[in-house]
Design an enzyme around this catalytic site. Structure first.
Site, PDB file in Angstrom:
ATOM      1  N   GLN A  71       0.813  -1.215   0.000  1.00 53.23           N
ATOM      2  CA  GLN A  71       0.000   0.000   0.000  1.00 53.23           C
ATOM      3  C   GLN A  71       0.852   1.273   0.000  1.00 53.23           C
ATOM      4  O   GLN A  71       2.059   1.229   0.256  1.00 53.23           O
ATOM      5  CB  GLN A  71      -0.888   0.006   1.257  1.00 53.23           C
ATOM      6  CG  GLN A  71      -1.915  -1.106   1.250  1.00 53.23           C
ATOM      7  CD  GLN A  71      -2.911  -0.956   2.381  1.00 53.23           C
ATOM      8  OE1 GLN A  71      -2.903  -1.720   3.321  1.00 53.23           O
ATOM      9  NE2 GLN A  71      -3.773   0.044   2.288  1.00 53.23           N
ATOM     10  N   HIS A  72       0.178   2.376  -0.265  1.00 56.13           N
ATOM     11  CA  HIS A  72       0.666   3.748  -0.019  1.00 56.13           C
ATOM     12  C   HIS A  72       1.729   4.280  -0.974  1.00 56.13           C
ATOM     13  O   HIS A  72       1.945   5.480  -1.027  1.00 56.13           O
ATOM     14  CB  HIS A  72       1.224   3.924   1.407  1.00 56.13           C
ATOM     15  CG  HIS A  72       0.426   3.259   2.477  1.00 56.13           C
ATOM     16  ND1 HIS A  72      -0.917   3.477   2.618  1.00 56.13           N
ATOM     17  CD2 HIS A  72       0.771   2.379   3.453  1.00 56.13           C
ATOM     18  CE1 HIS A  72      -1.365   2.755   3.645  1.00 56.13           C
ATOM     19  NE2 HIS A  72      -0.369   2.085   4.159  1.00 56.13           N
ATOM     20  N   ASP A 230      -2.582  -4.884   0.191  1.00 49.64           N
ATOM     21  CA  ASP A 230      -2.190  -6.260   0.530  1.00 49.64           C
ATOM     22  C   ASP A 230      -2.854  -6.786   1.792  1.00 49.64           C
ATOM     23  O   ASP A 230      -3.190  -7.981   1.869  1.00 49.64           O
ATOM     24  CB  ASP A 230      -0.666  -6.397   0.607  1.00 49.64           C
ATOM     25  CG  ASP A 230      -0.002  -5.405   1.535  1.00 49.64           C
ATOM     26  OD1 ASP A 230      -0.690  -4.568   2.147  1.00 49.64           O
ATOM     27  OD2 ASP A 230       1.226  -5.475   1.662  1.00 49.64           O
TER      28      ASP A 230
HETATM   29  O1  LIG Z   1       2.219  -0.098   4.802  1.00 43.15           O
HETATM   30  C1  LIG Z   1       1.552  -1.114   4.776  1.00 43.15           C
HETATM   31  C2  LIG Z   1       0.119  -1.125   5.152  1.00 43.15           C
HETATM   32  O2  LIG Z   1      -0.287   0.039   5.776  1.00 43.15           O
HETATM   33  C3  LIG Z   1       2.199  -2.420   4.400  1.00 43.15           C
HETATM   34  O3  LIG Z   1       1.336  -3.482   4.558  1.00 43.15           O
HETATM   35  C4  LIG Z   1       2.647  -2.406   3.018  1.00 43.15           C
HETATM   36  O4  LIG Z   1       1.460  -2.444   2.282  1.00 43.15           O
HETATM   37  C5  LIG Z   1       3.614  -3.529   2.649  1.00 43.15           C
HETATM   38  O5  LIG Z   1       3.405  -4.757   3.185  1.00 43.15           O
HETATM   39  P1  LIG Z   1       4.301  -6.094   2.946  1.00 43.15           P
HETATM   40  O6  LIG Z   1       4.948  -5.963   1.625  1.00 43.15           O
HETATM   41  O7  LIG Z   1       5.201  -6.209   4.095  1.00 43.15           O
HETATM   42  O8  LIG Z   1       3.300  -7.217   2.989  1.00 43.15           O
END
Ligand SMILES: O=C(CO)[C@@H](O)[C@H](O)COP(=O)(O)O
Ligand SMILES: Nc1ncnc2c1ncn2[C@@H]1O[C@H](COP(=O)(O)OP(=O)(O)O)[C@@H](O)[C@H]1O
Length: 471
Positions: A71-72, A230
């Site tokens: 995300q983000h 995710d």
């Molecule tokens: O920053 C967030 C959710 O707010 C993380 O969940 C990222 O979306 C990445 O996650 P992974 O790659 O570690 O699963």
């Protein structure tokens, strides 16, 4: 038999699963690595996606596909749809100052935090997209001037898979939109005023789709689902039930529960994201999870299995040795410049086994603090469902119930984010109010008595860290 594809473009790699749309049976899969670092050009995700799809035997025979992703991350496009600069990822902390400025813009301190929580359900920290846009506007004005649209990793990949070039064709879903700071999960509306406040002018943004709307088509007319962030996809893939708290130990550590009501935490500890089914996903996210185990294994010169064996050979609580896991700075608590620390070194605790145990316990304690925050927001918590790469560690599985004080279920190792995307794709095909019920293999239960001193000792140590040296 109809097949569906689920894609997870996560921080460290891209994973693809091809499943039977009716039963959920796994037919084929593939994966490819992403480059390291917190700033990545989206072309690298596209190359990895194609490699992972090839390894999974291609998409020619699928009836629908969906993309979930980290995300983000800020993906900026110019008026022709070209990427303006490499994306700043969720774990890039350079925009920490911009996050503080945005809180100041809405009144500062607790007042500013409450205003953001009321407006969009989340409080600015460096991870969220708008802080990155503010950073860009301040530090790279020439690049900022070229930006015509902003989107997120999964939006961009869906757009590319659909062969689109037009910015009007950009689509996203509620779960990912809710992590931007300019879309409210509660009202289901963009806050263009807040986007303008952060960046200095308005930008084109993707249309936000409902859970089964079509975001585009693959060549041949195969529908692409709306996709998801995710964590929302993991909730769908792991089949979380009411009272199940999902704890994911990937690059990020996440603790979340799907709920019917939008949370509102003005401290910002619990982020009020949306889920992928039309509901909400209160979540606590740390920057330090599986990589803490990677780092501890490296430090001790062992592999993951060796680290696990060492950790399990030390006593619970590691005789008072505490590892504070802020190796990448931290997001929850909001300590973007912090570093990790080891406390409680004595001649007795100066062993590889104690350090291994402290690494596992420290990483889990940070997540247990997140669980407490979810409970303060009214979450029902009966048991933990443990997923993500770090959940493959036997030490993590066995120590988790001692730290969380709840039974822990570990579903068979799998790609739950990609599975959630595949289940969404099957839902696009089936329609209706609920995603198709897929049968899942029985999870492995782990139970142990809570060991309160682990968290008590951690609580006494977690604030005693120094900031990173300025470079
Ligand atoms: O920053 C967030 C959710 O707010 C993380 O969940 C990222 O979306 C990445 O996650 P992974 O790659 O570690 O699963
Ligand atoms: N047996 C294991 N024990 C501990 N960590 C593991 C194990 N297997 C994989 N990992 C770690 O899990 C991480 C990858 O997990 P994953 O959930 O795929 O992350 P992401 O979704 O962030 O890319 C890597 O840091 C990897 O080293």
């Amino acid at each position: 038999m109809s097949l569906v594809a689920g894609i997870d473009s996560s921080t460290q790699s891209c994973k693809v699963v091809i499943r039977d749309a009716g039963t959920g049976a796994l037919i084929r899969q593939g994966r490819a690595a992403h480059p390291d670092g917190t700033e990545v050009h989206p072309d690298a995700w596209w190359a990895a996606l194609n490699q992972a799809v090839d390894q999974a035997g291609g998409l020619d025979d699928v009836a629908a596909a969906s993309v979930a992703g980290q995300q983000h991350g800020m993906v900026c496009l110019d008026a022709d749809g070209a990427v303006v600069r490499p994306a700043l990822l969720w774990n890039d902390t350079r925009s920490a100052g911009a996050a503080t400025e945005l809180i100041d813009d809405l009144g500062g301190g607790d007042r500013g935090r409450r205003a953001w929580a009321d407006a969009v359900g989340i409080v600015p920290v460096a991870s969220f997209t708008l802080t990155k846009l503010r950073w860009l506007a301040r530090h790279e004005p020439a690049e900022a001037a070229r930006v015509a649209a902003v989107c997120l990793p999964h939006d961009w990949l869906t757009w590319r898979l659909g062969g689109a070039h037009d910015l009007d064709a950009l689509r996203t879903d509620r779960s990912d939109a809710s992590g931007t700071l300019y879309w409210s999960a509660r009202t289901n509306e963009y806050r263009h005023d807040l986007l303008e406040l952060g960046f200095g002018r308005r930008l084109a943004v993707p249309r936000v789709l409902g859970p089964t709307e079509v975001a585009g088509t693959l060549p041949g007319g195969v529908p692409l689902g709306p996709g998801a962030g995710d964590n929302a996809a993991a909730a769908l893939g792991a089949g979380a039930r009411p009272g199940d708290v999902v704890v994911s130990i990937g690059t990020s550590g996440t603790v979340f529960v799907p709920t019917d009501a939008a949370p509102n935490d003005p401290t910002g500890t619990v982020a009020g994201f949306a889920d992928a089914t039309g509901r909400f996903l209160p979540i606590v996210v740390t920057l330090n999870a599986a990589r803490v185990l990677d780092a501890a294994a490296r430090l001790l010169g062992v592999d993951h299995e060796g680290l696990s064996r060492l950790a399990l050979s030390a006593p619970a609580g590691a005789d008072g040795l505490v590892l504070v896991p802020y190796l990448e700075g931290e997001r929850t608590p909001d300590r973007p410049h912090a570093t990790g620390a080891v406390h409680g070194l004595t001649l007795r605790t100066s062993t590889p086994a104690h350090l291994a145990r402290a690494a596992v316990e420290g990483m889990l304690c940070a997540l247990a603090d997140g669980l407490d925050a979810l409970v303060r927001q009214g979450a029902r918590t009966n048991r933990i469902v443990l997923v993500g790469g770090g959940a493959r560690s036997e030490a993590v599985r066995r120590i988790a119930p001692e730290v969380f004080g709840l039974p822990v279920l570990v579903p068979p190792p799998g790609e739950y984010v990609a599975d959630g995307a595949a289940r969404q794709a099957a839902w696009v095909l089936s329609g209706g109010d609920e995603p198709p019920a897929w049968s899942t293999a029985a999870p492995q239960p782990y139970e142990a008595d809570r060991v309160p001193r682990i968290r008590e000792r951690y609580a006494g140590a977690r604030d005693a860290v120094v900031d990173r040296e300025s470079r």
